[in-house]
Write a protein that holds these residues in place. Structure first.
Motif, PDB file in Angstrom:
ATOM      1  N   ALA A  41      -1.348 -12.507  -6.440  1.00 52.39           N
ATOM      2  CA  ALA A  41      -0.846 -11.137  -6.486  1.00 52.39           C
ATOM      3  C   ALA A  41       0.613 -11.073  -6.034  1.00 52.39           C
ATOM      4  O   ALA A  41       1.434 -10.380  -6.650  1.00 52.39           O
ATOM      5  CB  ALA A  41      -1.721 -10.232  -5.613  1.00 52.39           C
ATOM      6  N   VAL A  74      -0.635  -6.848  -0.048  1.00 57.45           N
ATOM      7  CA  VAL A  74      -1.843  -7.363  -0.692  1.00 57.45           C
ATOM      8  C   VAL A  74      -2.882  -7.535   0.411  1.00 57.45           C
ATOM      9  O   VAL A  74      -2.669  -8.296   1.357  1.00 57.45           O
ATOM     10  CB  VAL A  74      -1.572  -8.697  -1.408  1.00 57.45           C
ATOM     11  CG1 VAL A  74      -2.852  -9.194  -2.093  1.00 57.45           C
ATOM     12  CG2 VAL A  74      -0.446  -8.542  -2.435  1.00 57.45           C
ATOM     13  N   VAL A 126      -2.504  -3.387  -2.706  1.00 56.51           N
ATOM     14  CA  VAL A 126      -3.219  -4.142  -3.746  1.00 56.51           C
ATOM     15  C   VAL A 126      -4.491  -4.719  -3.137  1.00 56.51           C
ATOM     16  O   VAL A 126      -4.435  -5.409  -2.112  1.00 56.51           O
ATOM     17  CB  VAL A 126      -2.341  -5.279  -4.305  1.00 56.51           C
ATOM     18  CG1 VAL A 126      -3.041  -5.964  -5.472  1.00 56.51           C
ATOM     19  CG2 VAL A 126      -0.971  -4.746  -4.728  1.00 56.51           C
ATOM     20  N   ALA A 134      -8.145  -6.736  -9.689  1.00 57.49           N
ATOM     21  CA  ALA A 134      -7.071  -6.162  -8.871  1.00 57.49           C
ATOM     22  C   ALA A 134      -7.026  -4.648  -9.066  1.00 57.49           C
ATOM     23  O   ALA A 134      -7.074  -4.148 -10.199  1.00 57.49           O
ATOM     24  CB  ALA A 134      -5.733  -6.781  -9.263  1.00 57.49           C
ATOM     25  N   VAL A 156      -4.716  -1.286  -7.648  1.00 55.72           N
ATOM     26  CA  VAL A 156      -3.490  -0.923  -6.944  1.00 55.72           C
ATOM     27  C   VAL A 156      -3.528   0.562  -6.582  1.00 55.72           C
ATOM     28  O   VAL A 156      -3.737   1.424  -7.445  1.00 55.72           O
ATOM     29  CB  VAL A 156      -2.238  -1.213  -7.800  1.00 55.72           C
ATOM     30  CG1 VAL A 156      -0.975  -0.854  -7.020  1.00 55.72           C
ATOM     31  CG2 VAL A 156      -2.198  -2.674  -8.219  1.00 55.72           C
ATOM     32  N   LEU A 175      -2.638  -5.625 -14.979  1.00 54.55           N
ATOM     33  CA  LEU A 175      -3.151  -6.126 -13.713  1.00 54.55           C
ATOM     34  C   LEU A 175      -4.213  -7.206 -13.888  1.00 54.55           C
ATOM     35  O   LEU A 175      -4.482  -7.958 -12.947  1.00 54.55           O
ATOM     36  CB  LEU A 175      -3.729  -4.971 -12.888  1.00 54.55           C
ATOM     37  CG  LEU A 175      -2.752  -3.855 -12.518  1.00 54.55           C
ATOM     38  CD1 LEU A 175      -3.474  -2.747 -11.770  1.00 54.55           C
ATOM     39  CD2 LEU A 175      -1.587  -4.389 -11.696  1.00 54.55           C
TER      40      LEU A 175
END
Length: 202
Positions: free
Chosen positions: A55, A118, A146, A153, A155, A189
């Motif tokens: 990420a 992340v 994230v 993933a 966000v 993503l």
């Protein structure tokens, strides 16, 4: 009969009265890489997961190709919020003029346009609760969080609300992320968690 010398006990850094300071972070001996300063306490990073590494690399590369020419993308770089807080966001977008030399080790929080964290298991509370409050107080206009949800993933996007000085949620993105601020971004993503295919044989 020889006697094996006893192994020395580990020596832990003893904080000064009032806690560590942002200025002292660069001078502490034997400090682990990517150590953060949060409320005068040292926060050490746990081993990175594959998701975390991918990420960070994904957002660093993609944003670098999208930012306006007067902005720069930095990965895992500390920022000065105040005397007792010098966190290290996973990715930041800053004004390029603030970078003064290749030996620089920190940037002022007021230069940050976007901070990205992340989330990992050990950073969950910091990334969801502690850091957003501190980033908002430092007036960082945009914050993205994230997370890995069952191998996908996701966000979470926040923008600073000027009248309250706090972040307001402006979107939750699965698979594709498309926003217009702080600059136009359109990202796939799924590329973060997609299985890497072996190169075709020659």
């Amino acid at each position: 009969m020889s006697v094996e010398p006893e192994a020395p006990e580990p020596r832990w850094a003893v904080p000064p009265v009032g806690g560590w300071t942002a200025d002292g972070l660069d001078t502490l001996p034997n400090l682990s890489p990517h150590t953060e300063l949060i409320d005068g306490s040292l926060v050490f990073r746990c081993p990175q997961t594959v998701f975390h590494s991918r990420a960070i690399g994904f957002f660093s590369r993609r944003l670098q190709s999208l930012v306006p020419h007067d902005l720069e993308v930095m990965a895992e770089f500390t920022i000065d919020i105040d005397r007792c807080n010098r966190p290290e966001p996973d990715v930041i977008v800053v004004g390029g003029e603030i970078i003064q030399g290749l030996n620089q080790t920190r940037l002022p929080a007021e230069s940050v346009q976007l901070a990205i964290e992340v989330v990992s298991d050990e950073s969950l509370t910091r990334d969801r609760e502690t850091k957003p409050v501190k980033y908002a107080r430092a007036k960082i206009p945009h914050y993205w969080r994230v997370e890995n949800h069952d191998g996908r993933a996701v966000v979470y996007v926040f923008e600073l609300e000027p009248s309250t000085g706090a972040y307001a949620s402006t979107g939750i993105f699965h698979d594709r992320m498309k926003v217009s601020v702080p600059f136009p971004v359109d990202l796939d993503l799924t590329a973060i968690t997609a299985r890497r295919r072996a190169a075709d044989p020659q």
